[in-house]
Enzyme design. Structure first.
Site, PDB file in Angstrom:
ATOM      1  N   GLU A 304       0.839  -1.267  -0.069  1.00 59.41           N
ATOM      2  CA  GLU A 304       0.013   0.178  -0.139  1.00 59.41           C
ATOM      3  C   GLU A 304       0.873   1.200  -0.051  1.00 59.41           C
ATOM      4  OE1 GLU A 304      -1.718   0.509   3.784  1.00 59.41           O
ATOM      5  OE2 GLU A 304      -3.375   1.756   3.151  1.00 59.41           O
ATOM      6  N   LYS A 364      -9.846   0.117  -1.820  1.00 64.63           N
ATOM      7  CA  LYS A 364     -10.305  -0.453  -0.556  1.00 64.63           C
ATOM      8  C   LYS A 364     -11.536  -0.040  -0.241  1.00 64.63           C
ATOM      9  CE  LYS A 364      -8.236   0.396   4.202  1.00 64.63           C
ATOM     10  NZ  LYS A 364      -7.018   1.147   4.744  1.00 64.63           N
ATOM     11  N   CYS A 415      -4.254  -3.094   4.195  1.00 66.26           N
ATOM     12  CA  CYS A 415      -4.048  -2.663   5.532  1.00 66.26           C
ATOM     13  C   CYS A 415      -5.202  -3.148   6.538  1.00 66.26           C
ATOM     14  CB  CYS A 415      -4.027  -1.203   5.487  1.00 66.26           C
ATOM     15  SG  CYS A 415      -3.133  -0.370   6.951  1.00 66.26           S
TER      16      CYS A 415
END
Length: 548
Positions: A304, A364, A415
């Site tokens: 990321e 995301k 994440c």
């Protein structure tokens, strides 16, 4: 005038002394408070930073003992103490660069759920089979904490503490909730055994029949303490082992940790420095492949934010990524923050082909509230102007994170998404043969946040029966086998490249097939126990003759 002492009476069916109002609970609360605090600290020891995974059992046992026989209000206090002792140190990484207020606010908000758990556990602790309800309430409490507010924050769930040992196997059958249930049940049974031993010692001076009942209770609870982990250990038998390459056709995956110029919120302050680091590590990998020192990868995973510049609007960034992909002759899964849609920005994974450039993307789906977007900004600004560090809100993607890259069908989460059950499960149900976690931990410095995230990925590996490639800008990056063991892992703030053959698995675990059903069933069990206590109590509060 002092009120006459009220002799203790026996509660029918329990053998326990009735509690005179306003005296014994208050006198006993200090040691119960200390026990609850000790429980929170014991649970902390089970998580990375200490990794004494079995400490989760005495940790949960301590809370069960502290609240046993107490009223809900006292249980709420004890649960709050337990939660503060656990969450304040566990989440200390959240304030390392933004100050104590956000950290403590987050910890207190999570501890509030522990207060709810303490209240519910205390209220149900006089029911028969109370260890079962206690464990179910742990699942219910974590289910709630993982959903509210703003989509929840399921960090630090019991199940994520079990990165090895017997309980971890249960992830393949019922996911993180079943692991947490087993840990909490063992802890509650341990608490029941301690209480039974105490009763047996007291009964030793009394009637032999009472001592016999107490000893039988000790034996039953002790057997339960041993039986739960034993059953969990047997559950390992049909599960995949530590082989990355077994269980399906393999692809060769390279994980690149390029590192960042500096830790903290300014990790990407130097234009293109993070991207250049990842390009350079990939060029070195290409040279190693050409020299025969590394196997030719089929795909390369960057973390990321590995491109600190939007490559769709900055031609120089795009050229650098293409240069790396062409040199290594494999598609690169890039992490970048893209401009748009509209006033938003997007945390995006991009499949970058060495010949055709950028292709499929994953956006995301669960941006982090107060970190990637700010709900009710004016309200939260009243507490801290740090909210304005988030200058533009991230949008939430709507598509499942499944991408076809270099012959692999990868399930990608970004994440913190790794701690959300449904976001990971969706990718496997959509056909992912392996999992990828792209993350950027530079903003948490040399804290335990990275290790806690790796621990969550280890549990996901067992839960899904998939190997996991975890790529971080600054560490910890890792390659995780389907049994949750770490095949490779990097150091913090040190460049690293891993190349491993990873099987693309098709078999699905029971946990993947049943989804959230175990969590809902156990939540219903816990809620039912609370209702069994609350409903009669509410009826007793209605004065006789009152209109119903």
């Amino acid at each position: 005038m002092r009120a006459p002492a009220v002799p203790a009476a026996r509660r029918p069916g329990t053998g326990a002394s009735a509690v005179p109002q306003g005296t014994r609970p208050r006198r006993r609360l200090p040691w119960r408070t200390a026990l609850a605090a000790a429980g929170g600290l014991l649970l902390l020891l089970a998580f990375p930073g200490y990794s004494l995974t079995l400490m989760a059992v005495p940790g949960t046992a301590a809370l069960a003992l502290a609240v046993h026989g107490q009223r809900a209000r006292a249980g709420a206090w004890l649960g709050l103490v337990f939660g503060l002792a656990f969450f304040v140190p566990l989440l200390s990484w959240s304030g390392v660069y933004v100050g104590a207020f956000p950290w403590l606010a987050l910890a207190v908000s999570q501890a509030a759920f522990s207060a709810l758990l303490g209240a519910a556990t205390a209220a149900t602790s006089r029911l028969p089979l109370w260890p079962l309800w206690t464990a179910a309430l742990w699942v219910a409490d974590e289910a709630l904490r993982g959903r509210v507010p703003f989509g929840g924050f399921p960090w630090g769930r019991l199940g994520f503490s079990q990165t090895d040992g017997p309980f971890l196997a249960l992830a393949a059958y019922g996911g993180v909730p079943l692991v947490g249930f087993a840990v909490a049940l063992t802890g509650a049974l341990l608490a029941a055994a301690v209480l039974a031993v105490t009763r047996a010692r007291r009964a030793a001076a009394g009637a032999p029949a009472g001592r016999g009942r107490a000893l039988r209770a000790v034996a039953a609870a002790g057997a339960g303490v041993l039986a739960v982990p034993l059953v969990a250990a047997l559950a390992w038998l049909p599960l995949p082992g530590s082989s990355l390459a077994g269980g399906g056709p393999t692809v060769t995956v390279a994980v690149v940790q390029g590192d960042v110029p500096e830790a903290g919120l300014e990790f990407n302050a130097r234009r293109r420095a993070v991207l250049d680091n990842h390009v350079q590590r990939t060029l070195e990998l290409a040279a190693a492949v050409a020299a025969g020192e590394e196997e030719q990868p089929d795909l390369v995973v960057w973390p990321e934010n590995s491109s600190d510049i939007d490559p769709y609007v900055n031609a120089d960034a795009a050229r650098q990524i293409s240069r790396a992909a062409e040199a290594v002759a494999a598609p690169v899964l890039v992490g970048a923050v893209l401009d748009g849609p509209g006033r938003f920005i997007s945390n995006t994974a991009i499949v970058w082909d060495p010949e055709t450039g950028p292709g499929d993307t994953y956006v995301k789906r669960h941006p982090v509230p107060l970190a990637e977007y700010v709900p009710a900004r004016d309200f939260f600004r009243l507490f801290s102007d740090k909210v304005d560090l988030v200058r533009r809100d991230f949008t939430a993607g709507t598509e499942v994170g499944v991408l076809d890259v270099g012959g692999a069908r990868v399930g990608d989460v970004i994440c913190f998404e790794v701690v959300y059950d449904s976001l990971v499960r969706d990718t496997v149900q959509a056909g992912a043969g392996m999992l990828v976690v792209q993350t950027n931990n530079a903003t948490f410095g040399f804290t335990d946040e990275s290790a806690q995230q790796v621990a969550a990925a280890q549990v996901r590996a067992v839960e899904t029966g998939r190997s996991v490639a975890l790529a971080s800008t600054s560490g910890i990056s890792a390659v995780i086998a389907p049994d949750g063991s770490l095949a490779r892992q990097s150091e913090l703030f040190t460049p690293a490249v891993f190349v491993e053959r990873i099987a693309q698995r098709e078999a699905t675990t029971l946990a993947t097939r049943v989804g959230a059903a175990p969590e809902w069933a156990l939540t219903a069990l816990g809620a039912g126990a609370v209702l069994a206590v609350a409903a009669p109590a509410l009826r007793r509060r209605v004065p006789a003759g009152s209109p119903r």
